[in-house]
Design a protein around this motif. Sequence first.
Motif, PDB file in Angstrom:
ATOM      1  N   ALA A  10       0.859  -1.186   0.000  1.00  0.00           N
ATOM      2  CA  ALA A  10       0.000   0.000   0.000  1.00  0.00           C
ATOM      3  C   ALA A  10       0.895   1.236   0.000  1.00  0.00           C
ATOM      4  CB  ALA A  10      -0.902   0.019   1.225  1.00  0.00           C
ATOM      5  N   ARG A  11       0.499   2.225  -0.780  1.00  0.00           N
ATOM      6  CA  ARG A  11       1.250   3.489  -0.833  1.00  0.00           C
ATOM      7  C   ARG A  11       0.293   4.619  -0.471  1.00  0.00           C
ATOM      8  NH1 ARG A  11       2.604   7.149  -5.001  1.00  0.00           N
ATOM      9  NH2 ARG A  11       1.444   5.873  -6.465  1.00  0.00           N
ATOM     10  N   PHE A  12       0.756   5.514   0.386  1.00  0.00           N
ATOM     11  CA  PHE A  12      -0.074   6.590   0.926  1.00  0.00           C
ATOM     12  C   PHE A  12       0.360   7.954   0.412  1.00  0.00           C
ATOM     13  CE2 PHE A  12      -0.040   3.101   3.872  1.00  0.00           C
ATOM     14  CZ  PHE A  12      -1.356   2.991   4.270  1.00  0.00           C
ATOM     15  N   ALA A  13      -0.620   8.858   0.282  1.00  0.00           N
ATOM     16  CA  ALA A  13      -0.355  10.263  -0.021  1.00  0.00           C
ATOM     17  C   ALA A  13       0.082  10.943   1.271  1.00  0.00           C
ATOM     18  CB  ALA A  13      -1.625  10.917  -0.569  1.00  0.00           C
ATOM     19  N   PRO A  14       0.681  12.128   1.187  1.00  0.00           N
ATOM     20  CA  PRO A  14       1.091  12.842   2.395  1.00  0.00           C
ATOM     21  C   PRO A  14      -0.055  13.100   3.379  1.00  0.00           C
ATOM     22  CG  PRO A  14       2.171  13.807   0.504  1.00  0.00           C
ATOM     23  CD  PRO A  14       1.169  12.792  -0.021  1.00  0.00           C
ATOM     24  N   ASN A  15      -1.293  13.162   2.903  1.00  0.00           N
ATOM     25  CA  ASN A  15      -2.421  13.405   3.812  1.00  0.00           C
ATOM     26  C   ASN A  15      -2.960  12.111   4.441  1.00  0.00           C
ATOM     27  OD1 ASN A  15      -3.894  12.180   1.785  1.00  0.00           O
ATOM     28  ND2 ASN A  15      -5.187  13.950   1.352  1.00  0.00           N
ATOM     29  N   GLY A  16      -2.338  10.958   4.144  1.00  0.00           N
ATOM     30  CA  GLY A  16      -2.721   9.697   4.754  1.00  0.00           C
ATOM     31  C   GLY A  16      -3.695   8.846   3.964  1.00  0.00           C
ATOM     32  N   THR A  17      -4.195   9.353   2.844  1.00  0.00           N
ATOM     33  CA  THR A  17      -5.102   8.538   2.037  1.00  0.00           C
ATOM     34  C   THR A  17      -4.303   7.534   1.206  1.00  0.00           C
ATOM     35  OG1 THR A  17      -5.098  10.143   0.237  1.00  0.00           O
ATOM     36  CG2 THR A  17      -6.865  10.338   1.870  1.00  0.00           C
ATOM     37  N   VAL A  18      -4.927   6.425   0.902  1.00  0.00           N
ATOM     38  CA  VAL A  18      -4.278   5.375   0.111  1.00  0.00           C
ATOM     39  C   VAL A  18      -4.405   5.728  -1.365  1.00  0.00           C
ATOM     40  CG1 VAL A  18      -4.267   2.919  -0.447  1.00  0.00           C
ATOM     41  CG2 VAL A  18      -4.820   3.673   1.866  1.00  0.00           C
ATOM     42  N   VAL A  19      -3.282   5.749  -2.082  1.00  0.00           N
ATOM     43  CA  VAL A  19      -3.306   6.059  -3.509  1.00  0.00           C
ATOM     44  C   VAL A  19      -3.072   4.829  -4.366  1.00  0.00           C
ATOM     45  CG1 VAL A  19      -2.674   8.483  -3.236  1.00  0.00           C
ATOM     46  CG2 VAL A  19      -0.886   6.768  -3.479  1.00  0.00           C
ATOM     47  N   GLU A  20      -2.494   3.791  -3.772  1.00  0.00           N
ATOM     48  CA  GLU A  20      -2.225   2.569  -4.526  1.00  0.00           C
ATOM     49  C   GLU A  20      -2.137   1.395  -3.559  1.00  0.00           C
ATOM     50  OE1 GLU A  20       1.606   1.009  -6.986  1.00  0.00           O
ATOM     51  OE2 GLU A  20       0.999   3.081  -7.332  1.00  0.00           O
ATOM     52  N   ILE A  21      -2.729   0.252  -3.948  1.00  0.00           N
ATOM     53  CA  ILE A  21      -2.672  -0.947  -3.118  1.00  0.00           C
ATOM     54  C   ILE A  21      -2.827  -2.165  -4.020  1.00  0.00           C
ATOM     55  CG2 ILE A  21      -5.129  -0.839  -2.548  1.00  0.00           C
ATOM     56  CD1 ILE A  21      -4.337  -1.983   0.264  1.00  0.00           C
ATOM     57  N   GLY A  22      -2.079  -3.206  -3.738  1.00  0.00           N
ATOM     58  CA  GLY A  22      -2.067  -4.400  -4.569  1.00  0.00           C
ATOM     59  C   GLY A  22      -3.304  -5.269  -4.416  1.00  0.00           C
ATOM     60  N   GLU A  23      -3.539  -6.082  -5.473  1.00  0.00           N
ATOM     61  CA  GLU A  23      -4.612  -7.084  -5.478  1.00  0.00           C
ATOM     62  C   GLU A  23      -6.002  -6.499  -5.237  1.00  0.00           C
ATOM     63  OE1 GLU A  23      -4.388 -10.420  -6.097  1.00  0.00           O
ATOM     64  OE2 GLU A  23      -2.233 -10.437  -6.349  1.00  0.00           O
ATOM     65  N   VAL A  29     -12.274   1.322  -4.742  1.00  0.00           N
ATOM     66  CA  VAL A  29     -11.186   2.299  -4.866  1.00  0.00           C
ATOM     67  C   VAL A  29     -10.111   1.916  -3.852  1.00  0.00           C
ATOM     68  CG1 VAL A  29     -12.705   4.133  -5.702  1.00  0.00           C
ATOM     69  CG2 VAL A  29     -12.263   3.921  -3.255  1.00  0.00           C
ATOM     70  N   PRO A  30      -8.860   2.385  -4.048  1.00  0.00           N
ATOM     71  CA  PRO A  30      -7.771   1.989  -3.142  1.00  0.00           C
ATOM     72  C   PRO A  30      -8.075   2.192  -1.658  1.00  0.00           C
ATOM     73  CG  PRO A  30      -6.860   3.086  -5.041  1.00  0.00           C
ATOM     74  CD  PRO A  30      -8.353   3.215  -5.145  1.00  0.00           C
ATOM     75  N   GLN A  31      -8.666   3.311  -1.281  1.00  0.00           N
ATOM     76  CA  GLN A  31      -8.941   3.590   0.132  1.00  0.00           C
ATOM     77  C   GLN A  31      -9.939   2.593   0.712  1.00  0.00           C
ATOM     78  OE1 GLN A  31      -7.404   6.183   2.139  1.00  0.00           O
ATOM     79  NE2 GLN A  31      -8.212   4.768   3.645  1.00  0.00           N
ATOM     80  N   ASP A  32     -10.969   2.248  -0.067  1.00  0.00           N
ATOM     81  CA  ASP A  32     -11.975   1.290   0.409  1.00  0.00           C
ATOM     82  C   ASP A  32     -11.387  -0.106   0.592  1.00  0.00           C
ATOM     83  OD1 ASP A  32     -13.876   3.279   0.497  1.00  0.00           O
ATOM     84  OD2 ASP A  32     -14.787   2.736  -1.424  1.00  0.00           O
ATOM     85  N   TRP A  33     -10.504  -0.527  -0.317  1.00  0.00           N
ATOM     86  CA  TRP A  33      -9.857  -1.834  -0.189  1.00  0.00           C
ATOM     87  C   TRP A  33      -8.952  -1.859   1.039  1.00  0.00           C
ATOM     88  CZ3 TRP A  33     -10.199  -6.647  -0.623  1.00  0.00           C
ATOM     89  CH2 TRP A  33      -9.166  -7.525  -0.875  1.00  0.00           C
ATOM     90  N   PHE A  34      -8.214  -0.774   1.276  1.00  0.00           N
ATOM     91  CA  PHE A  34      -7.370  -0.686   2.468  1.00  0.00           C
ATOM     92  C   PHE A  34      -8.224  -0.735   3.729  1.00  0.00           C
ATOM     93  CE2 PHE A  34      -5.349   1.668   5.886  1.00  0.00           C
ATOM     94  CZ  PHE A  34      -4.133   1.012   5.978  1.00  0.00           C
ATOM     95  N   ASN A  35      -9.313   0.010   3.750  1.00  0.00           N
ATOM     96  CA  ASN A  35     -10.200   0.015   4.918  1.00  0.00           C
ATOM     97  C   ASN A  35     -10.766  -1.384   5.183  1.00  0.00           C
ATOM     98  OD1 ASN A  35      -9.740   2.749   5.136  1.00  0.00           O
ATOM     99  ND2 ASN A  35     -11.707   3.346   4.276  1.00  0.00           N
ATOM    100  N   GLY A  50       8.362   5.899   4.606  1.00  0.00           N
ATOM    101  CA  GLY A  50       8.138   6.505   3.305  1.00  0.00           C
ATOM    102  C   GLY A  50       6.720   6.431   2.798  1.00  0.00           C
ATOM    103  N   GLY A  51       5.735   6.391   3.702  1.00  0.00           N
ATOM    104  CA  GLY A  51       4.341   6.381   3.278  1.00  0.00           C
ATOM    105  C   GLY A  51       3.919   5.075   2.637  1.00  0.00           C
ATOM    106  N   ARG A  52       4.432   3.972   3.167  1.00  0.00           N
ATOM    107  CA  ARG A  52       4.117   2.660   2.618  1.00  0.00           C
ATOM    108  C   ARG A  52       3.743   1.695   3.730  1.00  0.00           C
ATOM    109  NH1 ARG A  52       8.607   0.124   0.945  1.00  0.00           N
ATOM    110  NH2 ARG A  52       9.799   1.375   2.395  1.00  0.00           N
ATOM    111  N   GLY A  53       3.135   0.581   3.359  1.00  0.00           N
ATOM    112  CA  GLY A  53       2.808  -0.481   4.296  1.00  0.00           C
ATOM    113  C   GLY A  53       2.492  -1.740   3.536  1.00  0.00           C
ATOM    114  N   VAL A  54       2.465  -2.878   4.231  1.00  0.00           N
ATOM    115  CA  VAL A  54       2.174  -4.152   3.579  1.00  0.00           C
ATOM    116  C   VAL A  54       1.239  -5.008   4.433  1.00  0.00           C
ATOM    117  CG1 VAL A  54       4.330  -4.255   2.251  1.00  0.00           C
ATOM    118  CG2 VAL A  54       4.233  -5.273   4.528  1.00  0.00           C
TER     119      VAL A  54
END
Length: 74
Positions: A10-23, A29-35, A50-54
């Motif tokens: 998962a990759r995050f924007a500076p404001n904390g929203t998810v902009v990209e996430i795998g699978e 949308v990326p934020q809904d999948w992360f949630n 660096g604004g990332r997570g797995v």
Amino acid sequence: METQNIVLHARFAPNGTVVEIGERPASLVPQDWFNFLSDKAGDVYQALAGGRGVFRLTREELNALKEAAAPTAA
């Protein structure tokens, strides 16, 4: 037999929203999948610098989560 592990990045924007996430299922949308993943599999999430997570899941766990996240047809 060895279990196949999947790492969802998962990759995050500076404001904390998810902009990209795998699978990600096409219906989310990326934020809904992360949630959704955070709610159902938050115990396997690892924050990185660096604004990332797995999320670390088995293929079976991931498939079950994708199926649960898919909207049901009426």
